[in-house]
Scaffold this motif. Structure first.
Motif, short mmCIF file in Angstrom:
data_model
loop_
_atom_site.label_atom_id
_atom_site.label_comp_id
_atom_site.label_asym_id
_atom_site.label_seq_id
_atom_site.Cartn_x
_atom_site.Cartn_y
_atom_site.Cartn_z
N LEU A 1 -29.26 10.33 80.49
CA LEU A 1 -28.89 9.22 79.59
C LEU A 1 -28.21 9.75 78.33
O LEU A 1 -27.54 9.02 77.62
N GLY A 2 -28.48 11.03 78.02
CA GLY A 2 -27.99 11.59 76.75
C GLY A 2 -28.89 11.20 75.59
O GLY A 2 -28.57 11.44 74.43
N LEU A 3 -30.03 10.54 75.92
CA LEU A 3 -30.93 10.06 74.87
C LEU A 3 -32.20 10.90 74.76
O LEU A 3 -33.10 10.57 73.99
N ALA A 4 -32.29 11.96 75.58
CA ALA A 4 -33.49 12.81 75.58
C ALA A 4 -33.11 14.25 75.26
O ALA A 4 -32.02 14.71 75.63
N VAL A 5 -34.02 14.93 74.58
CA VAL A 5 -33.77 16.34 74.24
C VAL A 5 -35.04 17.17 74.44
O VAL A 5 -36.14 16.68 74.22
N ASP A 6 -34.86 18.41 74.84
CA ASP A 6 -35.96 19.37 74.86
C ASP A 6 -35.79 20.22 73.61
O ASP A 6 -34.72 20.79 73.38
N SER B 1 -32.05 21.71 75.56
CA SER B 1 -31.44 20.95 76.64
C SER B 1 -31.22 19.52 76.19
O SER B 1 -32.16 18.84 75.78
N GLY B 2 -29.97 19.08 76.20
CA GLY B 2 -29.65 17.72 75.81
C GLY B 2 -29.17 16.93 77.02
O GLY B 2 -29.91 16.77 78.00
N TYR B 3 -27.92 16.50 76.97
CA TYR B 3 -27.37 15.71 78.08
C TYR B 3 -27.18 16.57 79.33
O TYR B 3 -26.81 17.74 79.24
N ARG B 4 -27.50 16.00 80.48
CA ARG B 4 -27.23 16.68 81.75
C ARG B 4 -26.46 15.74 82.68
O ARG B 4 -26.76 14.55 82.74
N THR B 5 -25.52 16.33 83.40
CA THR B 5 -24.81 15.55 84.41
C THR B 5 -25.69 15.50 85.66
O THR B 5 -26.68 16.24 85.79
N GLN B 6 -25.31 14.67 86.59
CA GLN B 6 -26.01 14.58 87.88
C GLN B 6 -26.02 15.96 88.56
O GLN B 6 -27.04 16.40 89.09
N GLU B 7 -24.88 16.67 88.48
CA GLU B 7 -24.75 17.99 89.13
C GLU B 7 -25.70 18.99 88.47
O GLU B 7 -26.32 19.80 89.15
N MET B 8 -25.77 18.96 87.13
CA MET B 8 -26.66 19.89 86.43
C MET B 8 -28.11 19.65 86.85
O MET B 8 -28.87 20.59 87.09
N GLN B 9 -28.51 18.37 86.91
CA GLN B 9 -29.88 18.04 87.28
C GLN B 9 -30.14 18.49 88.72
O GLN B 9 -31.20 19.02 89.03
N TYR C 1 -24.40 2.51 83.77
CA TYR C 1 -24.61 3.22 82.51
C TYR C 1 -23.49 4.21 82.20
O TYR C 1 -23.10 5.00 83.05
N THR C 2 -22.99 4.15 80.96
CA THR C 2 -22.03 5.16 80.51
C THR C 2 -22.49 5.68 79.16
O THR C 2 -23.23 5.01 78.45
N VAL C 3 -22.06 6.89 78.84
CA VAL C 3 -22.50 7.49 77.56
C VAL C 3 -21.33 8.19 76.89
O VAL C 3 -20.51 8.81 77.55
N GLU C 4 -21.28 8.03 75.57
CA GLU C 4 -20.28 8.76 74.78
C GLU C 4 -20.99 9.95 74.15
O GLU C 4 -22.03 9.76 73.49
N LEU C 5 -20.47 11.14 74.36
CA LEU C 5 -21.20 12.33 73.94
C LEU C 5 -20.65 12.98 72.68
O LEU C 5 -19.45 12.91 72.40
N LEU C 6 -21.53 13.62 71.94
CA LEU C 6 -21.14 14.46 70.80
C LEU C 6 -21.80 15.82 70.99
O LEU C 6 -22.89 15.91 71.56
N GLU C 7 -21.13 16.86 70.50
CA GLU C 7 -21.66 18.20 70.71
C GLU C 7 -22.43 18.70 69.49
O GLU C 7 -21.98 18.54 68.36
N LEU C 8 -23.58 19.29 69.75
CA LEU C 8 -24.36 19.92 68.67
C LEU C 8 -23.77 21.31 68.40
O LEU C 8 -22.95 21.80 69.19
N GLU C 9 -24.22 21.93 67.31
CA GLU C 9 -23.65 23.24 66.93
C GLU C 9 -23.79 24.29 68.02
O GLU C 9 -22.94 25.15 68.18
N ASN C 10 -24.89 24.22 68.78
CA ASN C 10 -25.11 25.26 69.80
C ASN C 10 -24.46 24.92 71.15
O ASN C 10 -24.69 25.59 72.15
N GLY C 11 -23.67 23.84 71.18
CA GLY C 11 -22.94 23.51 72.41
C GLY C 11 -23.62 22.46 73.28
O GLY C 11 -22.99 21.89 74.16
#
Ligand code: ZN
Length: 242
Positions: free
Chosen positions: A167-172, A120-128, A79-89
């Motif tokens: 996955l970058g597909l989930a948000v809190d 909370s949006g995308y998280r890396t393995q390290e963040m999790q 799995y790979t993901v292309e990310l975009l940033e929201l206004e709050n980072g």
């Protein structure tokens, strides 16, 4: 005689060439030289290939949207993901950026003009890993052994590699009001998002109710899940192989 015949043929060729040039000129003027003339056949191959690739990419994206990640199913290695940033980072997959911002705007319209935030949006393995470790530490400080703390933390935080946030597909989503969560439960499917962990599905999802956590699956799948009252685990089981 022969010489004359050759000359005659040459003349006929010249006449034909001139006539062809004339026709080409008329056509060029008629179509304004804007490239409306039929394109060479060689163009057809790459164009067709582009179309095939576009369809393939769309199918792959749709399959990605339905990847099941839970306690038993880790993030697939490929799995790979292309990310975009929201206004709050916060970051999210570029596939959900559009529908997510549309949904939040619509939610704002229905909830006293407060713009809900993605906390909370995308998280890396390290963040999790850090979030999981932090939870373990909390339980250790409360007097639990490391082993007990790990078990307890696992009930609250997904193990690294098992969080949908990777996955970058989930948000809190934090809305400051309960009205927002009510609105999301009734309307998120229109934007392709699902209320991923409802209280009545804990036995299937393995996660206690989380009113703030939304997962993108695409409008078609989200609508089916909403209408049939099923969670992603049930959906994948019911429709896998289709
Ligand atoms: Zn979450």
């Amino acid at each position: 005689m022969q010489e004359r015949a050759v000359r005659y043929r040459k003349r006929r060729k010249a006449v034909r060439r001139r006539r062809l040039l004339g026709v080409a000129l008329v056509l060029s003027v008629a179509f304004g030289l804007t490239g409306l003339l039929p394109k060479p056949a060689t163009d057809a191959v790459p164009k067709n290939r582009q179309r095939v690739l576009a369809v393939k990419e769309q199918q792959e994206q749709e399959a990605d949207n339905l990847i099941l990640v839970n306690g038993q199913n880790p993030i697939p290695e490929w799995y790979t993901v292309e990310l975009l940033e929201l206004e709050n980072g916060e970051q999210v997959s570029r596939n959900i950026y559009g529908p997510l911002t549309e949904m939040l705007e619509a939610a704002r319209g229905s909830n006293w003009n407060l713009l809900p935030q993605v906390v909370s949006g995308y998280r890396t393995q390290e963040m999790q890993q850090q979030i999981y470790e932090g939870k373990i530490q909390q339980f250790c400080q409360d007097g639990y052994t490391r082993e007990e703390a790990e078990q307890l933390a696992g009930q609250w935080v997904a193990l690294p590699g098992h969080s949908e946030h990777q996955l970058g597909l989930a948000v809190d989503i934090n809305g400051a009001t309960n009205g927002l969560y009510q609105w999301l439960q009734e309307n998120s499917y229109r934007y392709g998002f699902i209320f991923r962990y409802p209280g009545n599905k804990t036995s299937q999802t393995g996660v206690a109710e989380e009113v703030w956590h939304y997962r993108y699956v695409g409008v078609e799948a989200a609508t089916k899940m909403y209408q049939q009252g099923i969670c992603l685990e049930e959906y994948v089981e019911r429709y896998s192989g289709l």
